[in-house]
Design a protein around this motif. Structure first.
Motif, PDB file in Angstrom:
ATOM      1  N   PHE A   1       5.474  -0.530   4.844  1.00 29.03           N
ATOM      2  CA  PHE A   1       4.669   0.005   3.766  1.00 29.03           C
ATOM      3  C   PHE A   1       3.968  -1.138   3.039  1.00 29.03           C
ATOM      4  O   PHE A   1       4.434  -2.269   3.059  1.00 29.03           O
ATOM      5  N   ARG A   2       2.904  -0.809   2.389  1.00 27.97           N
ATOM      6  CA  ARG A   2       2.178  -1.844   1.672  1.00 27.97           C
ATOM      7  C   ARG A   2       2.921  -2.236   0.400  1.00 27.97           C
ATOM      8  O   ARG A   2       3.622  -1.429  -0.204  1.00 27.97           O
TER       9      ARG A   2
ATOM     10  N   HIS B   1       2.553  -2.611  -3.125  1.00 26.62           N
ATOM     11  CA  HIS B   1       1.604  -2.032  -4.085  1.00 26.62           C
ATOM     12  C   HIS B   1       1.013  -3.102  -5.010  1.00 26.62           C
ATOM     13  O   HIS B   1      -0.201  -3.141  -5.248  1.00 26.62           O
TER      14      HIS B   1
ATOM     15  N   SER C   1      -1.409  -5.411  -3.041  1.00 21.62           N
ATOM     16  CA  SER C   1      -2.595  -4.639  -2.672  1.00 21.62           C
ATOM     17  C   SER C   1      -3.526  -4.456  -3.869  1.00 21.62           C
ATOM     18  O   SER C   1      -4.741  -4.646  -3.762  1.00 21.62           O
ATOM     19  N   ASP C   2      -2.963  -4.107  -5.011  1.00 28.82           N
ATOM     20  CA  ASP C   2      -3.791  -3.901  -6.211  1.00 28.82           C
ATOM     21  C   ASP C   2      -4.413  -5.206  -6.711  1.00 28.82           C
ATOM     22  O   ASP C   2      -5.544  -5.215  -7.189  1.00 28.82           O
TER      23      ASP C   2
ATOM     24  N   GLY D   1      -7.273  -5.786  -4.406  1.00 27.75           N
ATOM     25  CA  GLY D   1      -8.289  -4.753  -4.557  1.00 27.75           C
ATOM     26  C   GLY D   1      -9.005  -4.738  -5.893  1.00 27.75           C
ATOM     27  O   GLY D   1     -10.180  -4.373  -5.961  1.00 27.75           O
TER      28      GLY D   1
ATOM     29  N   ILE E   1      -1.347  -5.212   2.904  1.00 25.36           N
ATOM     30  CA  ILE E   1      -2.029  -4.041   3.438  1.00 25.36           C
ATOM     31  C   ILE E   1      -2.828  -3.430   2.293  1.00 25.36           C
ATOM     32  O   ILE E   1      -2.264  -3.055   1.273  1.00 25.36           O
ATOM     33  N   LEU E   2      -4.130  -3.355   2.466  1.00 27.66           N
ATOM     34  CA  LEU E   2      -4.963  -2.752   1.430  1.00 27.66           C
ATOM     35  C   LEU E   2      -4.946  -1.244   1.604  1.00 27.66           C
ATOM     36  O   LEU E   2      -4.703  -0.727   2.694  1.00 27.66           O
ATOM     37  N   ASP E   3      -5.213  -0.519   0.542  1.00 28.81           N
ATOM     38  CA  ASP E   3      -5.038   0.926   0.558  1.00 28.81           C
ATOM     39  C   ASP E   3      -6.274   1.725   0.973  1.00 28.81           C
ATOM     40  O   ASP E   3      -6.393   2.891   0.657  1.00 28.81           O
ATOM     41  N   GLY E   4      -7.176   1.126   1.672  1.00 24.37           N
ATOM     42  CA  GLY E   4      -8.312   1.874   2.202  1.00 24.37           C
ATOM     43  C   GLY E   4      -9.605   1.710   1.438  1.00 24.37           C
ATOM     44  O   GLY E   4     -10.665   2.035   1.943  1.00 24.37           O
ATOM     45  N   GLU E   5      -9.517   1.239   0.220  1.00 28.36           N
ATOM     46  CA  GLU E   5     -10.743   0.988  -0.528  1.00 28.36           C
ATOM     47  C   GLU E   5     -11.338  -0.325  -0.044  1.00 28.36           C
ATOM     48  O   GLU E   5     -10.618  -1.247   0.311  1.00 28.36           O
TER      49      GLU E   5
END
Length: 101
Positions: free
Chosen positions: A5-6, A8, A11-12, A15, A53-57
Motif C-alpha cells: 500500500f502507499r 499516505h 504520497s501527499d 503530490g 506510490i502516488l495516488d493517481g493525481e
C-alpha cells in the motif's frame, strides 16, 4: 500473496507540498521522511520497505519544469544516502519473501 500500500504521508508530500519548495530542500525532506517511515521496522532488526506510490493525481504538472529538478535532486540523494536502496516492488517482495522463509 503480498500487498503493498502507499505511504499516505509520503504520497501527499510529493503530490501537494514539494512542488512549492526548492528542489534540493524537497528532496532532502523526502529522504528524511523515508528514514522516519522505515525506522520502527529497522529497530526490530529487519529490513524495511517504504513505498513511494502516488495516488493517481498528476502531481508533476504543479512542479516547475514538470518536477525534473526535484527528481534529479531526489535520485542524487538516493545514490548518496547509505542504507537506502531504490528497488522495484517485485524486488522488494522477493527480499521480504526470502527473509521470511
Amino acid at each position: 500473496m503480498h500487498l503493498v500500500f502507499r505511504d499516505h504521508t509520503i504520497s501527499d508530500l510529493i503530490g501537494f507540498v514539494y512542488s512549492g519548495m526548492p528542489p534540493n530542500e524537497a528532496a532532502q525532506h523526502l529522504i528524511q521522511n523515508i528514514k522516519r517511515a522505515a525506522q520502527p521496522v529497522l529497530d526490530t532488526g529487519t529490513d524495511a520497505v517504504v513505498s513511494i506510490i502516488l495516488d493517481g493525481e498528476n502531481a508533476w504538472e504543479y512542479y516547475p519544469q514538470s518536477g525534473r529538478e526535484f527528481l534529479r535532486r531526489f535520485y542524487e540523494a538516493l545514490e548518496n544516502t547509505p542504507g537506502i536502496e531504490a528497488v522495484t516492488i517485485s524486488e522488494a517482495i522477493l527480499v521480504i519473501a526470502t527473509s521470511i522463509a
